[in-house]
Motif scaffolding. Structure first.
Motif, mmCIF file in Angstrom:
data_model
loop_
_atom_site.group_PDB
_atom_site.id
_atom_site.type_symbol
_atom_site.label_atom_id
_atom_site.label_comp_id
_atom_site.label_asym_id
_atom_site.label_seq_id
_atom_site.Cartn_x
_atom_site.Cartn_y
_atom_site.Cartn_z
ATOM 1 N N HIS A 1 0.829 -1.208 0.000
ATOM 2 C CA HIS A 1 0.000 0.000 0.000
ATOM 3 C C HIS A 1 0.859 1.252 0.000
ATOM 4 O O HIS A 1 1.860 1.337 0.719
ATOM 5 C CB HIS A 1 -0.920 0.028 1.221
ATOM 6 N N LEU A 2 0.463 2.238 -0.808
ATOM 7 C CA LEU A 2 0.974 3.591 -0.704
ATOM 8 C C LEU A 2 -0.084 4.451 -0.030
ATOM 9 O O LEU A 2 -1.219 4.006 0.182
ATOM 10 C CB LEU A 2 1.310 4.147 -2.092
ATOM 11 N N LEU A 3 0.280 5.687 0.310
ATOM 12 C CA LEU A 3 -0.690 6.561 0.968
ATOM 13 C C LEU A 3 -1.916 6.782 0.086
ATOM 14 O O LEU A 3 -3.046 6.811 0.589
ATOM 15 C CB LEU A 3 -0.041 7.903 1.300
ATOM 16 N N ALA A 4 -1.716 6.923 -1.219
ATOM 17 C CA ALA A 4 -2.844 7.178 -2.119
ATOM 18 C C ALA A 4 -3.774 5.973 -2.194
ATOM 19 O O ALA A 4 -4.999 6.118 -2.142
ATOM 20 C CB ALA A 4 -2.325 7.540 -3.507
ATOM 21 N N THR A 5 -3.214 4.769 -2.303
ATOM 22 C CA THR A 5 -4.062 3.577 -2.411
ATOM 23 C C THR A 5 -4.746 3.263 -1.087
ATOM 24 O O THR A 5 -5.901 2.824 -1.075
ATOM 25 C CB THR A 5 -3.225 2.377 -2.861
ATOM 26 N N TYR A 6 -4.055 3.495 0.028
ATOM 27 C CA TYR A 6 -4.691 3.229 1.325
ATOM 28 C C TYR A 6 -5.781 4.255 1.609
ATOM 29 O O TYR A 6 -6.837 3.916 2.165
ATOM 30 C CB TYR A 6 -3.640 3.250 2.431
ATOM 31 N N ALA A 7 -5.559 5.510 1.219
ATOM 32 C CA ALA A 7 -6.604 6.527 1.374
ATOM 33 C C ALA A 7 -7.827 6.171 0.536
ATOM 34 O O ALA A 7 -8.975 6.350 0.975
ATOM 35 C CB ALA A 7 -6.064 7.893 0.971
ATOM 36 N N TYR A 8 -7.600 5.637 -0.662
ATOM 37 C CA TYR A 8 -8.725 5.209 -1.499
ATOM 38 C C TYR A 8 -9.465 4.043 -0.845
ATOM 39 O O TYR A 8 -10.707 4.017 -0.852
ATOM 40 C CB TYR A 8 -8.206 4.808 -2.875
#
Length: 323
Positions: free
Chosen positions: A276-283
């Motif tokens: 996970h990156l921050l963008a994918t985890y935020a999504y």
């Protein structure tokens, strides 16, 4: 002695009236005066851009800040909760993993893109047959849509039908299949490889443009003084190329740190949230589970990090320009 009478009468009055009418006709109209007003003309020309920036950047950013400070979820307006979402995210082990993955991913991808892009730019700066065709074909990884190219890479890294595993096995390099996408460490390095492949043309073309501005006379003078290729690069080419390099690195860090499509298509954040990156985890939190406030808080963690990185590099760029 009689004085000559002063000319006048109706004829003179008619001439004066005609002159005044002619002057009124030459006076610029109201629309012309508005267009000649530089401030008003600048405002009219900037208005469409400001409107677009306000609709698609400023408004979503303000809404994101508001959502991060509220308990809003799908179907629930929510209420103001302050920094509760940020504290909850910071105490989340998956968030800390995503934050570390994002930093690791951005650092190594930028290093590889800069190194390979510089090498490719130096090669393309030379004269050889078919140089224009090579330069044009080099842009293909950058032109192909991210989702499409990532699907192709995903097929190559597939645990069952991986063509890379087949080639390595046939070549005698491995005896068992490598878990490219089924292992978190392998998956992260696979994502770095794909990001490097996609971003290297951007670095190469930008650095090549910078190399074109360096006078060949400097290289010839250094060569006549006995400097070899490596010495000429570090003491002639690299100092003159630093400003361009800093700018392209800033753009790369911003794009890589906020990357979403590549990881989402390649691994979806798996296995077991390991990529996970921050963008994918935020999504995943904000859209998949419907917790809009918590998802917005996770995405806003990128803002201070990128602000600090950009601020440091821009200060360094100003120092280079002032030197």
């Amino acid at each position: 002695m009689l004085k000559k009478p002063i000319g006048g009468g109706s004829g003179s009055a008619t001439g004066i009236t005609a002159a005044l009418l002619h002057a009124d006709a030459l006076r610029p109209g109201r629309m012309t005066r508005w267009l000649e007003n530089e401030r008003l003309l600048a405002a009219l020309l900037l208005a469409p851009a400001i409107l677009l920036l306000g609709l698609f950047i400023a408004y979503p950013f303000v809404m994101g800040v508001w959502l991060s400070l509220s308990s809003t979820s799908v179907g629930n307006i929510g209420e103001f909760v302050g920094l509760k979402n940020f504290i909850k995210a910071w105490n989340d082990s998956i968030f800390r993993t995503a934050f570390w993955n994002t930093s690791f991913y951005t650092f190594w991808a930028t290093i590889f893109k800069l190194s390979l892009g510089m090498w490719l730019a130096l090669l393309l700066n030379r004269s050889f047959r078919g140089k224009r065709i090579v330069r044009a074909s080099m842009l293909l990884p950058f032109i192909v849509p991210t989702v499409l190219s990532t699907f192709a890479w995903r097929w190559m890294f597939d645990p069952t039908f991986s063509v890379l595993n087949w080639m390595l096995y046939q070549g005698g390099f491995i005896t068992t299949k490598l878990p490219f996408l089924s292992d978190g460490t392998y998956g992260m390095w696979c994502a770095i490889v794909i990001n490097t492949w996609r971003g290297m043309p951007f670095f190469a073309i930008t650095l090549l443009a910078g190399l074109q501005t360096i006078s060949p006379d400097l290289q010839e003078a250094a060569s006549l003084d006995g400097a070899n290729g490596w010495y000429r690069f570090w003491h002639v080419t690299w100092p003159l190329l630093k400003p361009v390099t800093v700018v392209v690195v800033v753009f790369s860090i911003i794009q890589t740190f906020s990357d979403f499509q590549l990881i989402y298509v390649l691994t979806g954040g798996g296995p077991a949230n390991a990529t996970h990156l921050l963008a994918t985890y935020a999504y995943q939190i904000g859209i998949a589970t419907g917790l809009l406030g918590e998802g917005a808080a996770i995405s806003l963690f990128m803002l201070p990090v990128l602000f600090i990185v950009v601020w440091v590099q821009l200060r360094y760029l100003r120092r280079l320009e002032g030197a």
